[in-house]
Design a protein around this motif. Sequence first.
Motif, PDB file in Angstrom:
ATOM      1  N   UNK A 229      28.422  43.773  64.481  1.00  0.00           N
ATOM      2  CA  UNK A 229      29.706  43.106  64.257  1.00  0.00           C
ATOM      3  C   UNK A 229      30.032  42.938  62.779  1.00  0.00           C
ATOM      4  N   UNK A 230      28.996  42.748  61.950  1.00  0.00           N
ATOM      5  CA  UNK A 230      29.239  42.496  60.535  1.00  0.00           C
ATOM      6  C   UNK A 230      28.232  43.248  59.667  1.00  0.00           C
ATOM      7  N   UNK A 231      28.685  43.615  58.475  1.00  0.00           N
ATOM      8  CA  UNK A 231      27.815  44.206  57.467  1.00  0.00           C
ATOM      9  C   UNK A 231      27.872  43.284  56.247  1.00  0.00           C
ATOM     10  N   UNK A 232      26.767  42.628  55.977  1.00  0.00           N
ATOM     11  CA  UNK A 232      26.665  41.655  54.895  1.00  0.00           C
ATOM     12  C   UNK A 232      26.168  42.368  53.636  1.00  0.00           C
ATOM     13  N   UNK A 233      27.042  42.466  52.630  1.00  0.00           N
ATOM     14  CA  UNK A 233      26.700  43.141  51.383  1.00  0.00           C
ATOM     15  C   UNK A 233      26.168  42.171  50.323  1.00  0.00           C
ATOM     16  N   UNK A 234      26.001  40.913  50.706  1.00  0.00           N
ATOM     17  CA  UNK A 234      25.416  39.946  49.780  1.00  0.00           C
ATOM     18  C   UNK A 234      26.376  39.474  48.708  1.00  0.00           C
ATOM     19  N   UNK A 235      25.826  38.824  47.699  1.00  0.00           N
ATOM     20  CA  UNK A 235      26.634  38.263  46.619  1.00  0.00           C
ATOM     21  C   UNK A 235      26.812  39.272  45.490  1.00  0.00           C
ATOM     22  N   UNK A 236      27.777  38.977  44.634  1.00  0.00           N
ATOM     23  CA  UNK A 236      27.996  39.785  43.426  1.00  0.00           C
ATOM     24  C   UNK A 236      27.856  38.917  42.183  1.00  0.00           C
ATOM     25  N   UNK A 237      27.223  37.767  42.354  1.00  0.00           N
ATOM     26  CA  UNK A 237      27.063  36.824  41.248  1.00  0.00           C
ATOM     27  C   UNK A 237      25.984  37.307  40.286  1.00  0.00           C
ATOM     28  N   UNK A 238      26.274  37.144  39.011  1.00  0.00           N
ATOM     29  CA  UNK A 238      25.280  37.486  38.008  1.00  0.00           C
ATOM     30  C   UNK A 238      24.171  36.446  38.005  1.00  0.00           C
ATOM     31  N   UNK A 239      22.973  36.893  37.736  1.00  0.00           N
ATOM     32  CA  UNK A 239      21.808  36.013  37.795  1.00  0.00           C
ATOM     33  C   UNK A 239      21.890  34.940  36.721  1.00  0.00           C
ATOM     34  N   UNK A 240      21.696  33.672  37.135  1.00  0.00           N
ATOM     35  CA  UNK A 240      21.581  32.598  36.155  1.00  0.00           C
ATOM     36  C   UNK A 240      22.868  31.904  35.781  1.00  0.00           C
ATOM     37  N   UNK A 241      24.024  32.376  36.268  1.00  0.00           N
ATOM     38  CA  UNK A 241      25.268  31.665  35.967  1.00  0.00           C
ATOM     39  C   UNK A 241      26.236  31.808  37.141  1.00  0.00           C
ATOM     40  N   UNK A 242      27.479  31.364  36.942  1.00  0.00           N
ATOM     41  CA  UNK A 242      28.456  31.369  38.023  1.00  0.00           C
ATOM     42  C   UNK A 242      29.420  32.545  37.955  1.00  0.00           C
ATOM     43  N   UNK A 243      29.206  33.453  37.025  1.00  0.00           N
ATOM     44  CA  UNK A 243      30.134  34.565  36.876  1.00  0.00           C
ATOM     45  C   UNK A 243      29.855  35.660  37.908  1.00  0.00           C
ATOM     46  N   UNK A 244      30.914  36.420  38.209  1.00  0.00           N
ATOM     47  CA  UNK A 244      30.849  37.487  39.197  1.00  0.00           C
ATOM     48  C   UNK A 244      30.891  38.835  38.493  1.00  0.00           C
ATOM     49  N   UNK A 245      30.091  39.769  38.963  1.00  0.00           N
ATOM     50  CA  UNK A 245      30.147  41.142  38.464  1.00  0.00           C
ATOM     51  C   UNK A 245      31.358  41.824  39.092  1.00  0.00           C
ATOM     52  N   UNK A 246      32.408  42.014  38.301  1.00  0.00           N
ATOM     53  CA  UNK A 246      33.646  42.567  38.828  1.00  0.00           C
ATOM     54  C   UNK A 246      33.453  43.986  39.358  1.00  0.00           C
ATOM     55  N   UNK A 247      32.627  44.781  38.669  1.00  0.00           N
ATOM     56  CA  UNK A 247      32.397  46.148  39.117  1.00  0.00           C
ATOM     57  C   UNK A 247      31.711  46.203  40.471  1.00  0.00           C
ATOM     58  N   UNK A 248      30.721  45.329  40.656  1.00  0.00           N
ATOM     59  CA  UNK A 248      29.996  45.291  41.926  1.00  0.00           C
ATOM     60  C   UNK A 248      30.894  44.788  43.048  1.00  0.00           C
ATOM     61  N   UNK A 249      31.669  43.738  42.767  1.00  0.00           N
ATOM     62  CA  UNK A 249      32.585  43.201  43.766  1.00  0.00           C
ATOM     63  C   UNK A 249      33.642  44.239  44.141  1.00  0.00           C
ATOM     64  N   UNK A 250      34.166  44.956  43.147  1.00  0.00           N
ATOM     65  CA  UNK A 250      35.173  45.992  43.394  1.00  0.00           C
ATOM     66  C   UNK A 250      34.599  47.079  44.302  1.00  0.00           C
ATOM     67  N   UNK A 251      33.346  47.460  44.058  1.00  0.00           N
ATOM     68  CA  UNK A 251      32.702  48.497  44.869  1.00  0.00           C
ATOM     69  C   UNK A 251      32.567  48.042  46.314  1.00  0.00           C
ATOM     70  N   UNK A 252      32.126  46.812  46.523  1.00  0.00           N
ATOM     71  CA  UNK A 252      31.938  46.296  47.878  1.00  0.00           C
ATOM     72  C   UNK A 252      33.272  46.187  48.622  1.00  0.00           C
ATOM     73  N   UNK A 253      34.276  45.680  47.948  1.00  0.00           N
ATOM     74  CA  UNK A 253      35.565  45.491  48.604  1.00  0.00           C
ATOM     75  C   UNK A 253      36.267  46.817  48.862  1.00  0.00           C
ATOM     76  N   UNK A 254      35.810  47.873  48.180  1.00  0.00           N
ATOM     77  CA  UNK A 254      36.333  49.204  48.452  1.00  0.00           C
ATOM     78  C   UNK A 254      35.979  49.715  49.835  1.00  0.00           C
ATOM     79  N   UNK A 255      34.997  49.088  50.480  1.00  0.00           N
ATOM     80  CA  UNK A 255      34.613  49.446  51.841  1.00  0.00           C
ATOM     81  C   UNK A 255      35.223  48.499  52.872  1.00  0.00           C
TER      82      UNK A 255
END
Length: 321
Positions: A270-296
């Motif tokens: 039913x679901x495919x969990x691609x996990x988080x895109x958060x950078x280690x140690x802070x609250x920022x998001x890796x935009x490139x990684x998030x963009x790749x995941x949302x492309x699917x």
Amino acid sequence: MKVIKYTSLYYDEWNNFIATAKNATFLFHRDFMEYHSDRFEDYSLLVYKKEKLVALLPANKKEDAVYSHQGLTYGGLILDSSQRSHIVLSIFENLLKYLFLNEIKELEIKFIPAIYHKVPSDELLFLMYILDAKLMKREMLSVINLDGQNSFKSRIEGYKRAEKHKLKIKEDKKCDAFWNEILIPNLRGKYNAKPVHSLEEINKLKSLFPESIRQFNVYLNDNIVAGATIFESEKVVRLQYISANKDKSTLGSLDYLQIFLLKYVFTQKKYFDLGTSKKEGDKTISNGLLFWKEGFGARALTCDVYKVDTVGYGLLSDIIR
């Protein structure tokens, strides 16, 4: 009700309960939990009502706090589907009282994302509101609803590049090639980090749970160029690790692998969990990684961590009248 601290005497009873619980996965099996027992002081609890096991709390202890569980991706209170809300309230009240009487001041709960529930199981989240629990962390997962009409248009170009280079995907019995040639070098070079699981640990877990932990690798002329380690549960596929060599953009290896998994391997989930895109140690998001995941077709789902003061167990006694 009676609360008992887990020991190996309860191994079979624990695992039998996990197998039929409404909100559990194989991560709560004792064989999985204990692969890193040297790193955590186990403080898992069993709750009985009239001698019948009604709930489990996979947990570890540090000083005067208990966590559910720091060595697992998610945690929380494990229940069977027959438990109604007023019973769950009583279960949690008794758990908190047990912890308080055993000089545990705080319970930190890492919630199981709702997509992993076999049936609705948000009773504990409601109790966080009643107890005025403190939100410690909120993770944003990228999740693909496999029941939907997902479009891979933004990733098709990479897929076609992979076909042009005649890449091949194979499911391997061990993780050695991916760990040694792709994952470990990439994490060391980019983040000066190591995988959460050592090669020895992941191979041991894979041998214990061969139907739940799967390794897919991408090859070019018999040379590994990318791979993904999958944790598979009843409803959800979780992308635990994914990585590729430096030629990933030229070869389209990651796009090829991800589309292959979605279209040909896990079509019944039913679901495919691609996990988080958060950078280690802070609250920022890796935009490139998030963009790749949302492309699917992945979209956001949150997963919370709350802290509860055990002294507040008395607040639950008069909630349902």
